[in-house]
Design a protein around this motif. Structure first.
Motif, short mmCIF file in Angstrom:
data_model
loop_
_atom_site.label_atom_id
_atom_site.label_comp_id
_atom_site.label_asym_id
_atom_site.label_seq_id
_atom_site.Cartn_x
_atom_site.Cartn_y
_atom_site.Cartn_z
N ALA B 326 14.81 10.47 13.63
CA ALA B 326 15.17 10.87 15.00
C ALA B 326 16.68 11.16 15.06
N VAL B 327 17.02 12.16 15.86
CA VAL B 327 18.41 12.62 15.92
C VAL B 327 18.86 12.59 17.38
N ALA B 328 20.16 12.37 17.56
CA ALA B 328 20.70 12.30 18.92
C ALA B 328 20.44 13.58 19.69
N HIS B 329 20.02 13.42 20.92
CA HIS B 329 19.75 14.53 21.83
C HIS B 329 20.95 14.71 22.74
N ARG B 330 21.12 15.91 23.22
CA ARG B 330 22.22 16.19 24.15
C ARG B 330 22.03 15.44 25.46
N GLN B 331 20.75 15.23 25.82
CA GLN B 331 20.43 14.61 27.11
C GLN B 331 20.25 13.10 26.93
N PRO B 332 20.99 12.28 27.69
CA PRO B 332 20.84 10.83 27.53
C PRO B 332 19.39 10.39 27.74
N GLY B 333 18.95 9.45 26.89
CA GLY B 333 17.60 8.92 27.03
C GLY B 333 16.54 9.73 26.31
N TYR B 334 16.93 10.84 25.71
CA TYR B 334 15.99 11.65 24.94
C TYR B 334 16.38 11.66 23.46
N ALA B 335 15.41 12.01 22.62
CA ALA B 335 15.70 12.10 21.19
C ALA B 335 15.04 13.35 20.61
N ILE B 336 15.60 13.81 19.51
CA ILE B 336 14.99 14.89 18.73
C ILE B 336 14.21 14.22 17.60
N VAL B 337 12.94 14.51 17.52
CA VAL B 337 12.11 13.85 16.50
C VAL B 337 11.79 14.82 15.37
N ASN B 338 12.14 14.45 14.16
CA ASN B 338 11.75 15.22 13.00
C ASN B 338 10.44 14.68 12.45
N ILE B 339 9.50 15.58 12.24
CA ILE B 339 8.22 15.19 11.66
C ILE B 339 8.22 15.65 10.22
N SER B 340 8.17 14.68 9.32
CA SER B 340 8.25 15.02 7.90
C SER B 340 6.92 15.60 7.42
N LEU B 341 7.00 16.80 6.83
CA LEU B 341 5.83 17.35 6.15
C LEU B 341 5.95 17.10 4.65
N LYS B 342 6.60 16.00 4.32
CA LYS B 342 6.81 15.64 2.92
C LYS B 342 6.32 14.21 2.66
N PRO B 343 5.04 13.95 2.92
CA PRO B 343 4.55 12.61 2.58
C PRO B 343 4.70 12.40 1.08
N ILE B 344 4.79 11.15 0.66
CA ILE B 344 4.98 10.88 -0.77
C ILE B 344 3.83 11.52 -1.56
N GLY B 345 4.19 12.37 -2.50
CA GLY B 345 3.19 13.01 -3.34
C GLY B 345 2.50 14.21 -2.71
#
Lengths: 175, 551
Positions: B326-345
């Protein structure tokens, strides 16, 4: 070879003169010569009665003949392979930069699905070697009715239509 | 998000009909494969090793949940239950049948999507920062200009038969997440001397067999001149770019051979003729398109949600995911969520039908209906309330979408390689999978820290290996796969190309070599030093010694 011009299949009135060929054609014939021949025989070519055209190969940009266009009624733009898209730029430059109003003809290799692009760039005559060509041309022209960008044709592009639509809407709202 | 108006709808549906006609002409034998080739390529349809492959455009990587559901539906109905997200923010389907492709395009058109110009020697899908519109370090949302460029470049009559493909990336942030220095044209939004916003123009970067970090040819371009300037660049390139050798046909070769200054002068000369013409962008059109990208109605929330903070302290797995993905969002109280398409293997960038549907559901329920695709082959939910991160994480974890590995050693970019691609010399996907398996211990990954591994299966560099901290290039030596390793590359600010470390490694040895490189880095690392900083400080020698000691 027949031509597609103004949505018609017509006989080509132009005679293509090769570089060595003596001018055995009559003085009144309309002839197309290579750029090389044009630069070599410029004086005698200009003094003929017939109309004159110059063919540019794909590595000869129209800036080479910018000052000569007043003597010319036709410029043929060559497409040595359909993948060689230089001619699209050359055609637009002839029309939009140099204001050439004579015939700009596509010669060489292009296919049906490129014709509308060629036309939008200012090509107004296509050499056609099949009877089917006219049917294909009329089909191709009907395929896409929307254009997103200005080019050498007179079609109105989307952002312009949007802004005139919104002007109309504002005008109507004001009424 | 941008929404099609009547013009956009008409164009896309007419383009589908046109393509339908072209496919029909091919199926009836009216067109030979050779004649059909340029036509299918104009619409993203490749003939690969085993089957046709359809590449669908995701303009600047932005999707709605409805669009994502459609991508899942297509994978389900016309493919084998999955799709592959690419480094150009597109999605590829590997197994469609030719006769079905017009139906796929029809379905895409119903959700305002298409495959126009996803291949061929034309202006390709315009890419951007995956955090556009929500990044804290942004001057302006670059997608407004991506959309303007998308429209201008669509079926451009003059630039559809360029010497070679042409890729444009736009960023509005001070951190370059769009790799603008390795594009044919990179546009960075900057402020001019009076505070007005415009573009810095970079031309002639690229990877492939001649990797080049693109030079800046204009420090500041006012917005209203964007399209005329692009048209000038393209017109110079269309006329002067090499057409005799496919490997020398990209604009980077022209810029290098002319010199950046001379090339810039040619562009300026061309631009002077057209800059005040029809292409000048009306402010009304900028505003019209900008209105689609207006920030959503965010709630006013506290910067730290108490419940969220509690969950963070109670559930270490969740906390580690938040900290990494998760990465800081410009708007307080919100977040940017990264969804990994790189599961192990797993296969980098692949998503199953079920996974795409989960992401669509989460975007609809928790994410203000927006999804992004990243050039690093992951997905993003750009607008998630901090208070709902836990629920999102739980759902993602159930679908193998919550691997907390963003930017870590297992977050690998890999091209499809020899498993799919007929240009490839070597496999990429299994190398990525094997590295990921080798470092499957997430604690070890976190200890190693940020490290970008990028793998290409041939010199065309679709896996961006030149700009990986560790780059891996598959080569063919007398019918055997070998892997050449480069160190020290990066694609972001301070973009740099990696150096070849030495002779290539066999398929069997390449994972060991990567591990040796990483162990060497850890042995020399000072405090929090990043891989490239250690490499810059100690040079290649210590790595060479370890790698080639036994030889």
């Amino acid at each position: 070879m027949p031509l597609i011009k103004n949505d018609q299949l017509v006989d080509d009135p132009w005679y293509v003169l090769d570089d060595e060929g003596a001018a055995s054609v009559s003085d009144d014939a309309d002839i197309v010569v290579s750029y090389e021949r044009w630069t070599k025989d410029r004086e005698s070519l200009v003094s003929r009665n017939g109309r004159l055209g110059v063919k540019l190969s794909s590595d000869q940009p129209p800036s080479l003949i910018e000052d000569d266009l007043k003597h010319l009624d036709l410029v043929a733009v060559e497409f040595p392979r359909f993948t060689d898209g230089r001619g699209f730029s050359y055609a637009r430059l002839l029309r939009e930069r140099y204001g050439f109003t004579g015939e700009v003809r596509a010669v060489g290799h292009w296919f049906r699905d490129q014709m509308v692009f060629l036309q939008r760039c200012g090509i107004d005559a296509f050499e056609a070697d099949e009877d089917r060509a006219l049917v294909e041309w009329s089909e191709a022209q009907r395929e896409i009715s929307v254009v997103y960008q200005p080019a050498a044709d007179d079609r109105s592009w989307v952002s312009r239509m949007r802004s005139s639509a919104s002007r109309t809407a504002r005008y109507q709202a004001a009424e | 998000m941008y929404r099609y108006d009547e013009f956009d709808h008409t164009l896309v549906s007419e383009r589908v009909s046109q393509f339908k006609g072209q496919v029909a002409r091919r199926l009836s034998g009216d067109l030979t494969e050779e004649q059909f080739r340029p036509l299918r390529l104009m619409n993203g349809l490749y003939l690969q090793l085993h089957a046709y492959m359809l590449r669908v455009a995701i303009p600047y990587g932005t999707l709605s949940s409805t669009q994502m559901r459609m991508l899942a539906h297509i994978a389900d109905k016309y493919d084998r239950g999955y799709g592959h997200f690419t480094t150009r923010q597109n999605i590829q389907y590997n197994w469609p049948s030719l006769d079905q492709t017009p139906n796929i395009l029809d379905e895409l058109a119903s959700v305002e999507m298409h495959a126009i110009q996803t291949s061929g020697n034309c202006i390709r899908n315009v890419t951007s920062d995956q955090y556009a519109g929500v990044a804290a370090d942004e001057i302006e949302d670059p997608r407004v200009y991506c959309e303007i460029i998308r429209q201008w470049s669509t079926l451009h009559p003059e630039f559809s038969f360029l010497p070679r493909k042409f890729k444009i990336a736009v960023t509005g942030a001070s951190t370059d997440r769009a790799a603008t220095r390795v594009h044919d044209i990179g546009l960075q939004m900057v402020r001019g001397s009076e505070g007005e916003v415009g573009f810095k123009v970079i031309v002639g970067g690229g990877l492939g067999r001649t990797p080049i970090i693109g030079p800046t040819i204009r420090e500041f371009l006012p917005k209203k001149h964007l399209l005329s300037y692009l048209e000038a660049v393209l017109r110079v390139y269309n006329q002067l770019g090499r057409r005799d050798n496919i490997y020398k046909a990209r604009i980077k070769i022209l810029v290098q051979s002319a010199g950046a200054e001379e090339f810039a002068a040619q562009v300026e000369e061309e631009w002077a003729h057209i800059r005040d013409g029809y292409l000048q962008l009306p402010q009304s059109e900028i505003n019209r398109i900008r209105s689609y990208f207006a920030p959503p109605d965010y709630e006013i929330l506290p910067a730290i949600d108490a419940e969220h903070a509690l969950k963070m302290s109670e559930v270490p797995e969740f906390a580690s995911w938040v900290e990494r993905n998760a990465v800081a969002h410009r708007q307080p109280g919100y977040a940017i969520v990264n969804i990994s398409l790189k599961p192990i293997g797993g296969i980098p960038g692949d998503a199953t039908v079920a996974q795409m549907e989960i992401v669509a559901d989460l975007a609809a329920r928790y994410g203000l209906d927006e999804i992004r695709v990243t050039h690093e082959q992951n997905l993003v939910l750009p607008n998630v309330k901090q208070a709902e991160l836990f629920a999102v994480w739980q759902k993602l974890a159930q679908s193998d979408l919550a691997t907390p590995n963003l930017g870590l050693v297992s977050d690998i970019i890999a091209c499809p390689g020899l498993d799919y691609c007929n240009l490839a010399n070597a496999r990429s996907i299994p190398v990525a999978q094997n590295i990921s398996e080798r470092f499957r211990d997430l604690e070890r990954q976190h200890d190693i820290g940020d490290l970008k591994i990028k793998i290409s299966g041939c010199i065309n560099a679709c896996g961006h290996h030149h700009v990986g901290n560790i780059g891996i290039l598959g080569v063919d030596k007398k019918g055997v796969e070998f892997y050449q390793i480069t160190l020290g590359g990066r694609a972001d600010d301070g973009a740099a190309l990696g150096d070849i470390i030495g002779p290539a490694f066999s398929y069997e040895d390449v994972v060991d070599a990567v591990e040796t490189i990483i162990e060497t880095y850890l042995a020399h690392r000072e405090s929090d030093e990043l891989f490239n900083d250690t490499y810059a400080r100690i040079g290649p020698q210590p790595f060479k010694e370890k790698l080639y000691a036994a030889h």
